[in-house]
Design a protein around this motif. Structure first.
Motif, PDB file in Angstrom:
ATOM      1  N   PHE A 129      14.887 -42.611 -42.804  1.00  0.00           N
ATOM      2  CA  PHE A 129      14.557 -43.982 -42.040  1.00  0.00           C
ATOM      3  C   PHE A 129      14.983 -44.824 -43.047  1.00  0.00           C
ATOM      4  N   MET A 130      14.844 -46.094 -42.519  1.00  0.00           N
ATOM      5  CA  MET A 130      15.324 -47.234 -43.163  1.00  0.00           C
ATOM      6  C   MET A 130      14.228 -48.471 -43.182  1.00  0.00           C
ATOM      7  N   SER A 131      14.161 -49.173 -44.200  1.00  0.00           N
ATOM      8  CA  SER A 131      13.405 -50.645 -44.194  1.00  0.00           C
ATOM      9  C   SER A 131      14.079 -51.373 -45.425  1.00  0.00           C
ATOM     10  N   GLU A 132      13.462 -52.680 -45.428  1.00  0.00           N
ATOM     11  CA  GLU A 132      13.925 -53.490 -46.437  1.00  0.00           C
ATOM     12  C   GLU A 132      12.612 -54.346 -47.149  1.00  0.00           C
ATOM     13  N   LYS A 133      13.055 -54.872 -48.370  1.00  0.00           N
ATOM     14  CA  LYS A 133      12.238 -55.519 -49.032  1.00  0.00           C
ATOM     15  C   LYS A 133      12.590 -56.851 -49.597  1.00  0.00           C
ATOM     16  N   ASN A 134      11.821 -57.855 -49.221  1.00  0.00           N
ATOM     17  CA  ASN A 134      12.194 -59.326 -50.000  1.00  0.00           C
ATOM     18  C   ASN A 134      11.438 -59.352 -51.247  1.00  0.00           C
ATOM     19  N   LEU A 135      12.260 -59.538 -52.276  1.00  0.00           N
ATOM     20  CA  LEU A 135      11.729 -59.700 -53.858  1.00  0.00           C
ATOM     21  C   LEU A 135      12.259 -60.899 -54.392  1.00  0.00           C
ATOM     22  N   ASN A 136      11.809 -61.853 -54.701  1.00  0.00           N
ATOM     23  CA  ASN A 136      12.287 -63.225 -55.430  1.00  0.00           C
ATOM     24  C   ASN A 136      13.493 -63.597 -54.868  1.00  0.00           C
ATOM     25  N   GLN A 137      13.110 -63.643 -53.469  1.00  0.00           N
ATOM     26  CA  GLN A 137      14.565 -64.111 -52.714  1.00  0.00           C
ATOM     27  C   GLN A 137      15.647 -63.336 -52.552  1.00  0.00           C
ATOM     28  N   LYS A 138      15.570 -62.130 -53.070  1.00  0.00           N
ATOM     29  CA  LYS A 138      16.640 -61.219 -52.545  1.00  0.00           C
ATOM     30  C   LYS A 138      16.191 -60.236 -51.700  1.00  0.00           C
ATOM     31  N   ARG A 139      17.101 -59.697 -50.829  1.00  0.00           N
ATOM     32  CA  ARG A 139      16.690 -58.901 -49.785  1.00  0.00           C
ATOM     33  C   ARG A 139      17.211 -57.444 -50.276  1.00  0.00           C
ATOM     34  N   TYR A 140      16.358 -56.300 -50.611  1.00  0.00           N
ATOM     35  CA  TYR A 140      16.754 -55.044 -50.892  1.00  0.00           C
ATOM     36  C   TYR A 140      16.700 -54.040 -49.731  1.00  0.00           C
ATOM     37  N   SER A 141      17.551 -53.204 -49.437  1.00  0.00           N
ATOM     38  CA  SER A 141      17.405 -52.149 -48.249  1.00  0.00           C
ATOM     39  C   SER A 141      17.096 -51.038 -49.010  1.00  0.00           C
ATOM     40  N   TYR A 142      16.456 -49.928 -48.250  1.00  0.00           N
ATOM     41  CA  TYR A 142      16.022 -48.812 -49.021  1.00  0.00           C
ATOM     42  C   TYR A 142      16.070 -47.584 -48.009  1.00  0.00           C
ATOM     43  N   PHE A 143      16.511 -46.550 -48.182  1.00  0.00           N
ATOM     44  CA  PHE A 143      16.437 -45.259 -47.424  1.00  0.00           C
ATOM     45  C   PHE A 143      15.198 -44.479 -47.989  1.00  0.00           C
ATOM     46  N   MET A 144      14.525 -43.858 -47.122  1.00  0.00           N
ATOM     47  CA  MET A 144      13.686 -42.931 -47.540  1.00  0.00           C
ATOM     48  C   MET A 144      13.730 -41.554 -46.491  1.00  0.00           C
ATOM     49  N   GLY A 145      13.989 -40.666 -47.202  1.00  0.00           N
ATOM     50  CA  GLY A 145      14.223 -39.300 -46.677  1.00  0.00           C
ATOM     51  C   GLY A 145      12.799 -38.267 -46.614  1.00  0.00           C
ATOM     52  N   PHE A 146      12.742 -37.505 -45.483  1.00  0.00           N
ATOM     53  CA  PHE A 146      11.554 -36.573 -45.719  1.00  0.00           C
ATOM     54  C   PHE A 146      12.207 -35.332 -45.520  1.00  0.00           C
ATOM     55  N   ASN A 147      11.808 -34.538 -46.425  1.00  0.00           N
ATOM     56  CA  ASN A 147      12.340 -33.101 -46.381  1.00  0.00           C
ATOM     57  C   ASN A 147      11.117 -32.226 -45.662  1.00  0.00           C
ATOM     58  N   ASP A 148      11.075 -32.418 -44.395  1.00  0.00           N
ATOM     59  CA  ASP A 148      10.053 -31.902 -43.271  1.00  0.00           C
ATOM     60  C   ASP A 148      10.771 -31.256 -42.247  1.00  0.00           C
ATOM     61  N   PRO A 149      10.759 -29.945 -41.820  1.00  0.00           N
ATOM     62  CA  PRO A 149      11.600 -29.739 -40.571  1.00  0.00           C
ATOM     63  C   PRO A 149      10.986 -30.082 -39.414  1.00  0.00           C
ATOM     64  N   TYR A 150       9.506 -30.584 -39.415  1.00  0.00           N
ATOM     65  CA  TYR A 150       8.845 -31.114 -38.412  1.00  0.00           C
ATOM     66  C   TYR A 150       9.066 -32.595 -37.796  1.00  0.00           C
ATOM     67  N   ILE A 151       9.607 -33.312 -38.828  1.00  0.00           N
ATOM     68  CA  ILE A 151       9.949 -34.852 -38.717  1.00  0.00           C
ATOM     69  C   ILE A 151      11.220 -34.892 -38.205  1.00  0.00           C
ATOM     70  N   ASN A 152      11.509 -35.614 -37.104  1.00  0.00           N
ATOM     71  CA  ASN A 152      12.987 -35.678 -36.586  1.00  0.00           C
ATOM     72  C   ASN A 152      13.027 -37.131 -35.911  1.00  0.00           C
ATOM     73  N   LYS A 153      14.076 -37.583 -35.598  1.00  0.00           N
ATOM     74  CA  LYS A 153      14.109 -38.950 -34.970  1.00  0.00           C
ATOM     75  C   LYS A 153      15.527 -38.927 -34.071  1.00  0.00           C
ATOM     76  N   HIS A 154      15.528 -39.782 -32.959  1.00  0.00           N
ATOM     77  CA  HIS A 154      16.491 -39.878 -32.043  1.00  0.00           C
ATOM     78  C   HIS A 154      16.565 -41.267 -31.653  1.00  0.00           C
ATOM     79  N   VAL A 155      18.073 -41.765 -31.808  1.00  0.00           N
ATOM     80  CA  VAL A 155      18.239 -42.959 -31.331  1.00  0.00           C
ATOM     81  C   VAL A 155      18.819 -42.853 -29.887  1.00  0.00           C
ATOM     82  N   LEU A 156      17.818 -43.661 -28.936  1.00  0.00           N
ATOM     83  CA  LEU A 156      18.035 -43.692 -27.517  1.00  0.00           C
ATOM     84  C   LEU A 156      18.704 -45.092 -27.246  1.00  0.00           C
ATOM     85  N   SER A 157      19.807 -45.063 -26.450  1.00  0.00           N
ATOM     86  CA  SER A 157      20.361 -46.143 -25.706  1.00  0.00           C
ATOM     87  C   SER A 157      20.469 -45.929 -24.367  1.00  0.00           C
ATOM     88  N   TYR A 158      19.831 -47.084 -23.427  1.00  0.00           N
ATOM     89  CA  TYR A 158      19.764 -46.773 -22.136  1.00  0.00           C
ATOM     90  C   TYR A 158      20.199 -48.097 -21.211  1.00  0.00           C
TER      91      TYR A 158
END
Length: 469
Positions: A129-158
């Motif tokens: 999953f991905m999010s961001e952090k504003n710190l001292n007028q700078k924008r930092y992006s970060y990835f966070m990975g979960f090593n759990d087989p029960y956690i999944n995500k799907h991107v849906l377009s319709y």
């Protein structure tokens, strides 16, 4: 009738199922809207999801000595979640890693960042999953990975137009399927429920057509109805058998009465024709003898007609009782005296017993005399001349009159019908034939006085008749 009953019940079941389906759909949509608008966790537990955890983790990203890092608390939470984090600067370069697996790139192009989040095209065994952090007028992006087989995500377009169309078509198909399922289940259920009703209807029709040979197994929710139907069938069958037996007795009785009346009538007619014929010159003694025969035959016919009239009035409850307080002891004594004064019964052995001299009761004297006379005569004509007959009366809670003999007795099957109309005892002699209503009349008279009459008899040992008034 059968299909109409089944159809009505089936329609009710289908309507209920469809109504419940619509209610369920309405409630489901309402809950979804409430969850979306109010952010209430209705369909999932209160534990923070992986995506929400990623978004909220920005509070744990800080800057220390001009370097971006995460707090100790954040590290513990990542350890607990078995997750890793990679922080990127504004150029997509990795500037901080914690628990990142091998193979994670050090720098990303914008397309790679999108693919990393959206399609998980990197060679990692985690859901990212991905999010961001504003710190001292700078924008930092970060990835966070979960090593759990029960956690999944799907991107849906319709396309919303397609969704609306699919919803319309899906709703129609769902309603049709629900209706078919409800129709099938309702048919099975209603058939199971109405099948016993059809059996009951058939049974009632059979009884209406005088077919009383019905005996259904009492089971299911209608077991009480089946039991009562079987009981009704048995009672109707018994009544029909009794009616046929009474009808047969009535026909035999009519034949006997016709014969008994025809015989004295023939005598009356014959002697009358002889006395009228001028060819015969009868003496005065002969004329008196013939007149006596005519009188005796007429009296016999008159007695039969009176019995018929009295029996009909008693049966139809049209006879008014002329009640008076009389001494039953005196009445019984007079009845026995009159019986023994009859030349036919003058040699009979009849004994009279009483507990006290006076036992008064409010009764119709003429009818009670008739009833007791019939019972005594019945004991006389059905037994031999040397049989002793005991007539007794005593006062207890009720007045009890007993007529007892030690004669031939009465067979059990005759005891059951001895008080029926048209019954004539099998031991009656030729000289004692009558209307066949004597015992029935006696029984009706006692019942008209709210009394009871019972009879007990054993073949070869005698008969006892008891009257309770």
């Amino acid at each position: 009738m059968k299909w109409r009953l089944t159809g009505r019940f089936l329609a009710t079941v289908v309507l209920v199922v469809i109504l419940v389906t619509f209610i369920n759909i309405f409630v489901l949509i309402s809950l979804l809207i409430a969850q979306s608008a109010l952010n209430i966790p209705i369909f999932h537990n209160t534990e923070t999801s992986a995506e929400a955890f990623t978004r909220l983790f920005q509070d744990e990203i800080t800057e220390l000595n001009n370097h971006v890092t995460i707090s100790e608390k954040g590290k513990k939470e990542l350890d607990k979640k078995n997750a890793w984090i990679q922080i990127l600067d504004e150029n997509g370069k990795g500037i901080y890693n914690y628990r990142t697996p091998n193979g994670v790139k050090k720098k990303y192009t914008p397309t790679e960042i999108v693919n990393m989040y959206k399609y998980q095209e990197v060679n990692v065994n985690a859901t990212v999953f991905m999010s961001e952090k504003n710190l001292n007028q700078k924008r930092y992006s970060y990835f966070m990975g979960f090593n759990d087989p029960y956690i999944n995500k799907h991107v849906l377009s319709y396309d919303s137009r397609n969704v609306v169309q699919m919803f319309k078509v899906g709703s129609i198909v769902l309603i049709l399927l629900d209706s078919l399922v409800a129709l099938f289940i309702g048919y099975l259920f209603s058939k199971r429920l109405t099948s016993p009703l059809n059996t009951l209807i058939d049974g009632i029709k059979r009884m209406a057509n005088k077919d009383y040979n019905i005996n259904y197994e009492s089971k299911g929710i209608y077991k009480d109805v089946f039991y009562n139907l079987n009981n009704l069938s048995f009672q109707l069958k018994s009544s029909e058998m009794e009616r046929k037996k009474l009808e047969k007795m009535k026909e035999e009785w009519i034949g006997n009465i016709s014969h008994d009346i025809k015989t004295p009538l023939a005598s009356i007619q014959g002697f009358a024709e002889m006395m009228k014929n001028t060819d015969y010159n009868f003496t005065l003694d002969e004329m008196r003898e013939y007149a006596e025969i005519i009188e005796r035959k007429s009296l016999y016919m008159n007695e039969v007609i009176k019995d018929l009239n009295l029996s009909t009035r008693l049966k139809n409850k049209k006879l008014l009782l002329n009640r008076n307080y009389i001494n039953l002891v005196t009445l019984l004594r007079n009845i026995l005296i009159d019986t023994l004064n009859d030349t036919k019964y003058s040699n009979r052995n009849i004994e009279f017993q009483f507990s006290e001299e006076t036992i008064k009761l409010d009764v119709d004297e003429i009818l009670i005399r008739r009833a007791i006379t019939n019972l005594i005569n019945n004991a006389i004509v059905h037994n031999d001349e040397d049989v002793k007959i005991i007539v007794s009366i005593e006062k207890k809670e009720r007045t009890q009159i007993r007529i007892k003999d030690h004669g031939k007795g009465i067979m059990k099957d005759e005891l059951e019908i001895i008080f029926d109309r048209y019954y004539r005892g099998t031991n009656t002699g030729e000289s004692h034939k009558g209307s066949g209503l004597g015992m029935a009349i006696a029984n009706d008279i006692i019942q008209a006085h709210n009394g009871e009459i019972t009879i007990d008899s054993v073949i070869g040992r005698g008969t006892t008749i008891e009257i309770h008034l």
